[in-house]
Design a protein around this motif. Structure first.
Motif, PDB file in Angstrom:
ATOM      1  N   GLN A   8       2.101  10.481   8.660  1.00  0.00           N
ATOM      2  CA  GLN A   8       3.538  10.271   8.464  1.00  0.00           C
ATOM      3  C   GLN A   8       3.906   8.930   7.834  1.00  0.00           C
ATOM      4  O   GLN A   8       5.017   8.770   7.343  1.00  0.00           O
ATOM      5  CB  GLN A   8       4.275  10.413   9.805  1.00  0.00           C
ATOM      6  N   LEU A   9       2.975   7.959   7.853  1.00  0.00           N
ATOM      7  CA  LEU A   9       3.259   6.668   7.243  1.00  0.00           C
ATOM      8  C   LEU A   9       3.251   6.803   5.721  1.00  0.00           C
ATOM      9  O   LEU A   9       2.311   7.348   5.143  1.00  0.00           O
ATOM     10  CB  LEU A   9       2.208   5.640   7.677  1.00  0.00           C
ATOM     11  N   ASP A  10       4.307   6.336   5.068  1.00  0.00           N
ATOM     12  CA  ASP A  10       4.415   6.438   3.611  1.00  0.00           C
ATOM     13  C   ASP A  10       4.031   5.149   2.892  1.00  0.00           C
ATOM     14  O   ASP A  10       3.450   5.183   1.809  1.00  0.00           O
ATOM     15  CB  ASP A  10       5.840   6.817   3.203  1.00  0.00           C
ATOM     16  N   SER A  11       4.365   4.010   3.482  1.00  0.00           N
ATOM     17  CA  SER A  11       4.037   2.751   2.816  1.00  0.00           C
ATOM     18  C   SER A  11       3.925   1.610   3.810  1.00  0.00           C
ATOM     19  O   SER A  11       4.494   1.648   4.906  1.00  0.00           O
ATOM     20  CB  SER A  11       5.103   2.404   1.767  1.00  0.00           C
ATOM     21  N   LEU A  12       3.160   0.595   3.399  1.00  0.00           N
ATOM     22  CA  LEU A  12       2.968  -0.612   4.196  1.00  0.00           C
ATOM     23  C   LEU A  12       3.136  -1.797   3.254  1.00  0.00           C
ATOM     24  O   LEU A  12       2.453  -1.893   2.229  1.00  0.00           O
ATOM     25  CB  LEU A  12       1.580  -0.605   4.829  1.00  0.00           C
ATOM     26  N   PHE A  13       4.064  -2.688   3.584  1.00  0.00           N
ATOM     27  CA  PHE A  13       4.390  -3.827   2.727  1.00  0.00           C
ATOM     28  C   PHE A  13       4.217  -5.107   3.530  1.00  0.00           C
ATOM     29  O   PHE A  13       4.779  -5.240   4.623  1.00  0.00           O
ATOM     30  CB  PHE A  13       5.831  -3.702   2.224  1.00  0.00           C
ATOM     31  N   VAL A  48       0.857  -1.179   0.000  1.00  0.00           N
ATOM     32  CA  VAL A  48       0.000   0.000   0.000  1.00  0.00           C
ATOM     33  C   VAL A  48       0.895   1.231   0.000  1.00  0.00           C
ATOM     34  O   VAL A  48       1.685   1.433   0.930  1.00  0.00           O
ATOM     35  CB  VAL A  48      -0.929   0.052   1.238  1.00  0.00           C
ATOM     36  N   ASN A  49       0.782   2.041  -1.039  1.00  0.00           N
ATOM     37  CA  ASN A  49       1.509   3.309  -1.107  1.00  0.00           C
ATOM     38  C   ASN A  49       0.655   4.352  -0.398  1.00  0.00           C
ATOM     39  O   ASN A  49      -0.161   5.030  -1.018  1.00  0.00           O
ATOM     40  CB  ASN A  49       1.754   3.694  -2.568  1.00  0.00           C
ATOM     41  N   VAL A  50       0.821   4.439   0.917  1.00  0.00           N
ATOM     42  CA  VAL A  50      -0.033   5.309   1.738  1.00  0.00           C
ATOM     43  C   VAL A  50       0.157   6.776   1.367  1.00  0.00           C
ATOM     44  O   VAL A  50      -0.805   7.546   1.306  1.00  0.00           O
ATOM     45  CB  VAL A  50       0.258   5.086   3.238  1.00  0.00           C
ATOM     46  N   LYS A  51       1.387   7.162   1.105  1.00  0.00           N
ATOM     47  CA  LYS A  51       1.673   8.553   0.754  1.00  0.00           C
ATOM     48  C   LYS A  51       0.895   8.973  -0.488  1.00  0.00           C
ATOM     49  O   LYS A  51       0.354  10.083  -0.561  1.00  0.00           O
ATOM     50  CB  LYS A  51       3.171   8.727   0.522  1.00  0.00           C
TER      51      LYS A  51
END
Length: 289
Positions: A54-59, A12-15
């Motif tokens: 502030q979270l940018d990505s979740l893998f 997930v590309n949260v940014k």
């Protein structure tokens, strides 16, 4: 930082997702849950960091035998200090009375949290790893160049190469035989008995674009699944209930096809269609409630 045995990945590309109207709706719904909002605000206050901002990505990575092995890894990256994030999660868990353990592996502090422990560690400026007991140690070792990582898993790498990893969400993975057999036990999904792998992506910044690929055992099974899916879509278009609530038009955004031994699904909606669909589903949910 994930082992060669990884068979399924999800990103997930949260940014990027934060730029979408769907993200705004998610935050709005989240803020309406008083308990979740209170717990989250407590974390923000104690840790002086805001993951939603502030979270940018979740893998996420798991092996095909995850049910038995319980192995997994989640890698979080963002504009925060990984060590600070891990330490804070440890503090919050202690304050809530959850069991917390502490150990060391090759100079990295590892914290176990909860009765069925998940383990956290910070890896330099690269991010936070939340994983099973074995995989958290392997992530540390792999980052140091010890052992074989998932770039050595040829079939998984090939699926990722054909996937649009620049989208907001993407996934790729092998499908365990028992899962395919269970799905294929449904008469409408018999071709899925030979399902070997899946991959795809979703872009949500401007509307919604989905592209998903299911790899089957033969060209004939892919064509058969396409025919069944086309038949199902036609049947749905003729349902009086869907016509009554104005949902039939959304089915026109769904396209199915077969390409050799792969069954392909594409969904393309502009932002107006996405907003309309969300409003209709929200209204329907309220009526059902």
């Amino acid at each position: 930082m994930i082992p060669k045995e990884t068979d399924v990945v999800f990103m997930v590309n949260v940014k990027q997702a934060r730029k979408s109207p769907l993200w705004d709706k998610f935050v709005e719904k989240f803020n309406q849950d008083a308990k979740a909002k209170a717990d989250y605000d407590e974390v923000v206050k104690k840790c002086q960091l805001d993951p939603l901002k502030q979270l940018d990505s979740l893998f996420v990575a798991v092996p095909s035998n995850v049910t038995d092995s319980k192995d997994f890894a989640v890698i979080l990256r963002g504009s925060f200090a990984p060590e600070k994030f891990v330490t804070c999660m440890q503090t919050v868990a202690k304050d809530k009375g959850e069991p917390v353990s502490e150990s060391d592996h090759n100079g990295h502090k590892i914290y176990g949290v909860g009765k069925q422990s998940s383990f956290m560690t910070a890896i330099g400026k690269k991010g936070v790893v939340l994983a099973s007991s074995d995989w958290v140690k392997r992530a540390i070792d792999l980052d140091a160049g010890k052992g074989e990582n998932a770039t050595k898993n040829g079939p998984l790498v090939d699926m990722i190469k054909r996937t649009k990893t620049s989208d907001s969400l993407w996934w790729a993975g092998m499908v365990p035989a028992q899962v395919s057999e269970r799905l294929g036990s449904n008469p409408q999904l018999q071709p899925v008995r030979s399902l070997r792998s899946v991959s795809g992506s979703i872009e949500i910044v401007k509307g919604l674009d989905l592209h998903a690929v299911l790899d089957l055992g033969s060209d004939g099974e892919a064509a058969q699944l396409k025919d069944k899916a086309t038949e199902q879509l036609t049947g749905l278009r003729n349902l009086p209930a869907l016509k009554m609530i104005g949902m039939v038009g959304f089915l026109d955004t769904v396209k199915v096809s077969s390409q050799k031994s792969s069954f392909v699904i594409d969904v393309n909606m502009n932002q107006q269609q996405v907003d309309d669909l969300m409003n209709r589903l929200s209204g329907l949910a309220q009526q059902m409630r």
